[in-house]
Design an enzyme around this catalytic site. Structure first.
Site, PDB file in Angstrom:
ATOM      1  N   TYR A   1       0.847  -1.189   0.000  1.00 36.89           N
ATOM      2  CA  TYR A   1       0.000   0.000   0.000  1.00 36.89           C
ATOM      3  C   TYR A   1       0.883   1.239   0.000  1.00 36.89           C
ATOM      4  O   TYR A   1       1.754   1.397   0.868  1.00 36.89           O
ATOM      5  CB  TYR A   1      -0.944   0.040   1.203  1.00 36.89           C
ATOM      6  CG  TYR A   1      -1.811   1.287   1.123  1.00 36.89           C
ATOM      7  CD1 TYR A   1      -2.810   1.358   0.174  1.00 36.89           C
ATOM      8  CD2 TYR A   1      -1.571   2.389   1.935  1.00 36.89           C
ATOM      9  CE1 TYR A   1      -3.571   2.514   0.035  1.00 36.89           C
ATOM     10  CE2 TYR A   1      -2.329   3.543   1.801  1.00 36.89           C
ATOM     11  CZ  TYR A   1      -3.332   3.603   0.856  1.00 36.89           C
ATOM     12  OH  TYR A   1      -4.067   4.740   0.699  1.00 36.89           O
TER      13      TYR A   1
ATOM     14  N   GLN B   1     -10.414   0.868   1.338  1.00 35.33           N
ATOM     15  CA  GLN B   1     -10.855   0.033   0.218  1.00 35.33           C
ATOM     16  C   GLN B   1      -9.686  -0.713  -0.426  1.00 35.33           C
ATOM     17  O   GLN B   1      -9.840  -1.850  -0.901  1.00 35.33           O
ATOM     18  CB  GLN B   1     -11.617   0.856  -0.828  1.00 35.33           C
ATOM     19  CG  GLN B   1     -10.888   2.035  -1.423  1.00 35.33           C
ATOM     20  CD  GLN B   1     -11.086   3.322  -0.640  1.00 35.33           C
ATOM     21  OE1 GLN B   1     -11.286   3.313   0.569  1.00 35.33           O
ATOM     22  NE2 GLN B   1     -11.021   4.449  -1.348  1.00 35.33           N
TER      23      GLN B   1
ATOM     24  N   ASN C   1      -2.661   6.403   6.822  1.00 37.30           N
ATOM     25  CA  ASN C   1      -3.266   7.163   7.921  1.00 37.30           C
ATOM     26  C   ASN C   1      -3.948   6.219   8.910  1.00 37.30           C
ATOM     27  O   ASN C   1      -3.859   4.992   8.793  1.00 37.30           O
ATOM     28  CB  ASN C   1      -4.255   8.207   7.360  1.00 37.30           C
ATOM     29  CG  ASN C   1      -5.391   7.557   6.583  1.00 37.30           C
ATOM     30  OD1 ASN C   1      -5.715   6.384   6.775  1.00 37.30           O
ATOM     31  ND2 ASN C   1      -6.013   8.318   5.692  1.00 37.30           N
TER      32      ASN C   1
ATOM     33  N   SER D   1       4.307   8.587  12.400  1.00 37.39           N
ATOM     34  CA  SER D   1       5.765   8.583  12.323  1.00 37.39           C
ATOM     35  C   SER D   1       6.383   9.437  13.426  1.00 37.39           C
ATOM     36  O   SER D   1       5.753  10.364  13.947  1.00 37.39           O
ATOM     37  CB  SER D   1       6.195   9.104  10.953  1.00 37.39           C
ATOM     38  OG  SER D   1       7.561   8.887  10.742  1.00 37.39           O
TER      39      SER D   1
ATOM     40  N   GLN E   1      10.808  15.563  10.236  1.00 35.73           N
ATOM     41  CA  GLN E   1       9.827  14.628  10.784  1.00 35.73           C
ATOM     42  C   GLN E   1       8.500  15.324  11.040  1.00 35.73           C
ATOM     43  O   GLN E   1       7.426  14.789  10.769  1.00 35.73           O
ATOM     44  CB  GLN E   1      10.353  14.034  12.091  1.00 35.73           C
ATOM     45  CG  GLN E   1       9.451  12.968  12.690  1.00 35.73           C
ATOM     46  CD  GLN E   1       9.274  11.794  11.760  1.00 35.73           C
ATOM     47  OE1 GLN E   1      10.245  11.187  11.323  1.00 35.73           O
ATOM     48  NE2 GLN E   1       8.050  11.459  11.433  1.00 35.73           N
TER      49      GLN E   1
ATOM     50  N   GLU F   1      10.872   5.276  16.367  1.00 35.19           N
ATOM     51  CA  GLU F   1      10.953   4.752  15.006  1.00 35.19           C
ATOM     52  C   GLU F   1      12.300   5.136  14.390  1.00 35.19           C
ATOM     53  O   GLU F   1      13.012   4.294  13.842  1.00 35.19           O
ATOM     54  CB  GLU F   1       9.808   5.338  14.168  1.00 35.19           C
ATOM     55  CG  GLU F   1       9.848   4.939  12.710  1.00 35.19           C
ATOM     56  CD  GLU F   1       8.854   5.717  11.863  1.00 35.19           C
ATOM     57  OE1 GLU F   1       8.577   5.274  10.736  1.00 35.19           O
ATOM     58  OE2 GLU F   1       8.362   6.773  12.307  1.00 35.19           O
TER      59      GLU F   1
ATOM     60  N   GLU G   1       3.358 -36.596  28.819  1.00 34.58           N
ATOM     61  CA  GLU G   1       2.352 -35.607  28.404  1.00 34.58           C
ATOM     62  C   GLU G   1       1.011 -36.282  28.127  1.00 34.58           C
ATOM     63  O   GLU G   1       0.067 -35.613  27.700  1.00 34.58           O
ATOM     64  CB  GLU G   1       2.824 -34.848  27.154  1.00 34.58           C
ATOM     65  CG  GLU G   1       3.906 -33.823  27.450  1.00 34.58           C
ATOM     66  CD  GLU G   1       4.193 -32.881  26.290  1.00 34.58           C
ATOM     67  OE1 GLU G   1       4.811 -31.836  26.533  1.00 34.58           O
ATOM     68  OE2 GLU G   1       3.786 -33.177  25.146  1.00 34.58           O
TER      69      GLU G   1
ATOM     70  N   HIS H   1       1.384 -40.255  20.171  1.00 38.17           N
ATOM     71  CA  HIS H   1       2.703 -39.687  19.887  1.00 38.17           C
ATOM     72  C   HIS H   1       3.797 -40.695  20.257  1.00 38.17           C
ATOM     73  O   HIS H   1       4.745 -40.924  19.498  1.00 38.17           O
ATOM     74  CB  HIS H   1       2.919 -38.393  20.689  1.00 38.17           C
ATOM     75  CG  HIS H   1       2.278 -37.185  20.092  1.00 38.17           C
ATOM     76  ND1 HIS H   1       0.919 -37.054  19.952  1.00 38.17           N
ATOM     77  CD2 HIS H   1       2.821 -36.040  19.598  1.00 38.17           C
ATOM     78  CE1 HIS H   1       0.642 -35.883  19.412  1.00 38.17           C
ATOM     79  NE2 HIS H   1       1.786 -35.242  19.180  1.00 38.17           N
TER      80      HIS H   1
END
Length: 428
Positions: free
Chosen positions: A124, A186, A209, A233, A255, A322, A410, A415
């Site tokens: 994206y 979307q 966003n 950010s 920034q 970050e 167990e 097993h």
């Protein structure tokens, strides 16, 4: 900006706290859009494009002709810059290629791993006030190196139905398979569920966003993997008395211009230098085209004065930024003390912008304190490690009794029997 001098450690939690948003209403809106896309596919995506991006689309996929036109429309200087950045990003990520090694853990027991690319990935790319064509390179380049068969990219078009030409040029350079005109929730829904046009992918990458982030987190619960949880950010700059005030101010503002929900923190060991940085921030701010956005961000920023750089580093690790810029004389010493950070920039010449665009490291990084547990996107983000093991007769003899005993204790008797019958076959 909030100026905080010599804070006590019991106040660090408040200093490093991120803004908290009430997202209950937002999440409900996102869910309704995602449900509609799952139900109606392309028709829903096209409807939401008209509603949110104010564009009437007849189809979603970007054609080869549109890409050709875009590549031809950007300047040669910009195209060359994209090629240079792609080269450096490719060089750094290619160095991360996994080399498998077989290990004999016990006599007759051999184990190894194989790295397998995720076959279909979705990228994206935001395209609003700042079309992030650099992110195309950051996400598609390692996907191509990994060997992902289908690299799908979604990005919002403008009101004429065209995608930013630099985004399309970067996509061609980096080897994107298919590009679609879809933004926001979307786009995330289309890649998560698949539509008549957009293929369903297995993992979604990329920033966005708060609606995009909420959509990624919702689809990750049941339908698709995502790169990492993320928020707005952020940057933390550590400075001392010898730091270059002009450089530090420029880093803070680079920034701050991202968006009003971005976060900026300065940790400084010199009150005189901190004031010089504040003055420089005010001077540079007036010259910025995105001045209003940066000014709003600075209202929520913290400028913190501490006793020494070791304390500054401890505060930074508490914050887990970050981006971390260490602009001090002792940056090499402090680098060894970094525990929590997405990407680190060392020395006065290493600006965050270098990593954002062309140094080679990836700029898709954990925010909102997630650097305590997550790393940024790298080659492994596009791979899965499949483990293998081979047991010979000697292998059964080496570990068989231990396996039987552990399975029995167990209370998993089937097993145990899977090993018991093999042991018995050796005695026949």
């Amino acid at each position: 900006m909030n100026i905080i001098k010599y804070p006590k450690r019991d106040s660090w939690k408040t200093i490093t706290e991120r803004p908290h948003l009430d997202v209950s209403e937002l999440n409900a809106t996102v869910k309704s859009v995602l449900d509609d896309i799952r139900e109606r596919g392309d028709k829903a995506v096209i409807d939401y494009e008209e509603r949110f991006d104010h564009v009437a689309l007849s189809s979603l996929q970007v054609t080869d002709e549109e890409i050709d036109e875009a590549v031809g429309s950007i300047s040669k200087d910009l195209y060359d810059a994209l090629v240079l950045a792609h080269h450096n990003i490719e060089a750094f990520h290619r160095s991360q290629v996994f080399e498998s090694k077989k290990v004999e853990t016990a006599k007759g027991v051999t184990c190894w791993q194989k790295a397998v690319a995720i076959e279909r990935v979705g990228l994206y790319i935001p395209g609003g006030t700042a079309p992030l064509f650099s992110t195309v390179l950051m996400l598609a380049t390692p996907a191509k190196i990994a060997g992902c068969k289908n690299i799908v990219l979604c990005t919002p078009p403008n009101r004429e139905g065209k995608v930013n030409p630099a985004i399309l040029a970067a996509a061609r350079i980096a080897g994107v398979s298919q590009i679609f005109k879809a933004g926001g929730v979307q786009a995330i829904g289309a890649m998560a569920y698949g539509t008549e046009s957009v293929p369903k992918v297995y993992k979604i990458f990329g920033p966005g966003n708060q609606f995009v982030m909420a959509a990624k987190q919702q689809v990750s619960l049941h339908d698709v993997a995502i790169d990492m949880p993320a928020g707005p950010s952020e940057v933390c700059v550590i400075a001392d008395g010898n730091s270059n005030a002009e450089f530090v101010a420029a880093d803070l503002l680079s920034q701050a211009e991202h968006g009003i929900d971005s976060q900026v923190i300065l940790i400084c060991t010199s009150e005189t230098k901190m004031q010089a940085i504040i003055d420089e921030v005010k001077t540079q701010l007036e010259k910025l085209p995105r001045k209003d956005i940066a000014a709003k961000t600075l209202e929520n920023s913290n400028f913190v004065l501490v006793d020494n750089t070791l304390e500054a580093m401890e505060l930074s690790n508490e914050y887990a930024p970050e981006h971390l810029i260490i602009a001090t004389d002792d940056y090499e010493q402090l680098a060894g003390r970094v525990v929590n950070a997405g990407s680190v920039f060392l020395g006065k010449y290493a600006c965050e912008s270098a990593g954002d665009y062309a140094s080679g490291t990836n700029h898709t990084l954990p925010t909102h304190g997630y650097a305590t547990a997550y790393n940024g996107v790298n080659l492994d983000s596009y791979m899965r490690k499949v483990t293998f093991q081979h047991l010979s007769e000697d292998g059964i003899k080496s570990i068989g009794k231990a396996v039987e005993l552990m399975a029995e204790n167990e209370q998993l008797h089937a097993h145990k029997n899977a090993m018991t019958c093999r042991l018995a076959s050796l005695e026949e």
